[in-house]
Design an enzyme around this catalytic site. Sequence first.
Site, short mmCIF file in Angstrom:
data_model
loop_
_atom_site.label_atom_id
_atom_site.label_comp_id
_atom_site.label_asym_id
_atom_site.label_seq_id
_atom_site.Cartn_x
_atom_site.Cartn_y
_atom_site.Cartn_z
N LYS A 109 0.79 -1.02 -0.05
CA LYS A 109 -0.07 -0.13 0.06
C LYS A 109 0.75 1.42 -0.18
O LYS A 109 2.16 1.35 0.49
CB LYS A 109 -0.91 -0.01 1.33
CG LYS A 109 -1.81 0.98 1.23
CD LYS A 109 -3.02 0.54 2.67
CE LYS A 109 -3.99 1.78 2.83
NZ LYS A 109 -4.88 1.49 3.74
N SER A 142 -9.75 1.25 2.65
CA SER A 142 -8.86 2.13 2.00
C SER A 142 -8.03 1.42 1.23
O SER A 142 -7.27 1.90 0.30
CB SER A 142 -8.31 2.96 3.01
OG SER A 142 -7.31 2.37 4.04
N SER A 166 -10.19 -1.29 6.71
CA SER A 166 -9.39 -0.92 5.48
C SER A 166 -8.53 -2.22 4.70
O SER A 166 -8.45 -2.18 3.52
CB SER A 166 -8.38 0.10 5.61
OG SER A 166 -9.28 1.16 5.67
#
Lengths: 500, 99
Positions: free
Chosen positions: A77, A152, A176
């Site tokens: 990420k 996310s 997330s």
Amino acid sequence: MVASLKAQAEALRAKRLSSREAVQVALDRIHRLEPQLHALMAVHEEEALRQAEDCDARLAQGEIPASPLFGLPVVLKDNICVKGWEVRCSSKILEGFRAPYDATMTVRLRQAGAVMVGLANMDEFAMGSSTEHSAYGPTKNPWDVERVPGGSSGGSAAAVAAGFCAVSFGSDTGGSVRQPAAFCGVVGLKPTYGRISRYGLIAFASSLDQIGPLGRTVWDCAAAYDTVAGYDPADSTSLNVPLASCVAELREPSSSRPLADVRIGVPKEYFGEGIEGEVRETVQAALRRMEELGASCREVSLPHTQYGLSTYYLIAPAEASSNLARYDGVLFGRRAAHLPAQGEWEQVRDWSYGEMADLTRGEGLGPEVKRRILIGTYVLSAGYYEAYYGRALKMRTLIRQDFDEVFRQVDVLVGPVTPTAPFRFGEKAQNPLHMYMSDLLTIPASLAGLPALAVPCGMTSLNLPVGLQLIGPALSEATLFKIAHAYEQATDWHTRQPAL
Amino acid sequence: MPLVNQEEIRHLAVLSRLRLLPEEVGRYATQLDIIFQHVDQLRQVDVSAVPPLARVLSVANVVRTDEPASPLPPEELVSFAPQLEHHQFVIPKILEAES
């Protein structure tokens, strides 16, 4: 069909596959699909190929890989530091920031020989449930490009679903990792708070943030977890507790009732108002399958579930408003240009630090991040602190006690990951509360610091993935993987792949 | 009655070091009001006897020996700054004239 990490690792050891080939396949898929998906913020192609060649050279010298990730592509990420790479948290304010050091988990991936091919798109600073809050445009769900991949860590989940890699890494503050895993039909773990070092993870809400692996299968996710989990003195919240291999526990089922000793609790609050009918039915079918595999199911209650969302939206923004104070245009990232073009400044004076910082943050941070900073500042301000933040910390105790209570009676809780199937872009953009509701069922385990795993368990009538959530007591990751693996072996949801 | 109004948003923006456009002030007032109306449900729960949860897992205080190590080179650390002179951060003046 895109192969699992397990299959690729076996092929690599048997010399049926080289690291270079595995990485090239991943890069080819990225080149072909990335224009329509936008799962990635950056691809480091040359570096990945160099790393792959190095892995092949080591294999040629007779080295036997210690890790199943060896020589295989992974994606991180955009909030995990990789030395020398631009890491932006999908925010304009971090444009140009190159990580000066490796996160601890990055170091562990390097030691394992994993090939890092790039960074995944996300909601800005990990705030959101759809990647629509990325300052660089949203990621599309590989199952239906008109729908969100969740967030996310939407880029990390979409990257696995699209076959860019068999495992990726995200971060989970209120859901997330699990929510995008469910939306993209892959496996995702939010470990026990403190299990994976957060040194080098750019902070959002420090009492909740936890790095989590995503994988094509339960085995893949467990292998990724094994690689990066464990004590790190550089993170003061890291748990110094022995850690055993989770994949070593995952075997072929030896009987038709591999879940015979498992007591499942089904929280009634996770099937109530706001949960879509198709999601509820799919999860109930999964529970029946687990009963057939020998598990005993009983209804339990987590009475404070309905207060989780409110509690979270006081605590997380409070911590974020403090953590994000550092982005003021002085130490790193971008700084607003002197004097805005708009003529909004009535008195043209010398530019002061305050004006520079206010404008840098006003321009550099996106709407959701600013909204949360305002919420956080509000709940921490004098006069409101006790009424909001203080009360939320007490609610957190009650939510934690709900879990302590049920884990005296059952081994694991099973329910849906999300109240709905993946939604369309823009569908929840008008009212922020509607978006926040997406995390209704993932937030409680986050507030309690507990491990929770998302596993594919079915498809809706529109061919969209539905996820099953397993929540366990602290440090029960190995148990969660074992139960999920037994379920996975008895079903074929993990073999479904989007038509791309 | 709204829990959050535009004047409050302007004040929060100052505390938060955020320059907001006029339309943002209105939008955030509406949105924060919706959020805090929802959060108000927490008042239904009697928490007077409940201790706050400061840490999710009972972790003892973390200490380590104070040993010198080799940190990152200063010139590398400052190199990410938007404005530099002689390896030092350049910022606008920090003292504002009193009007």
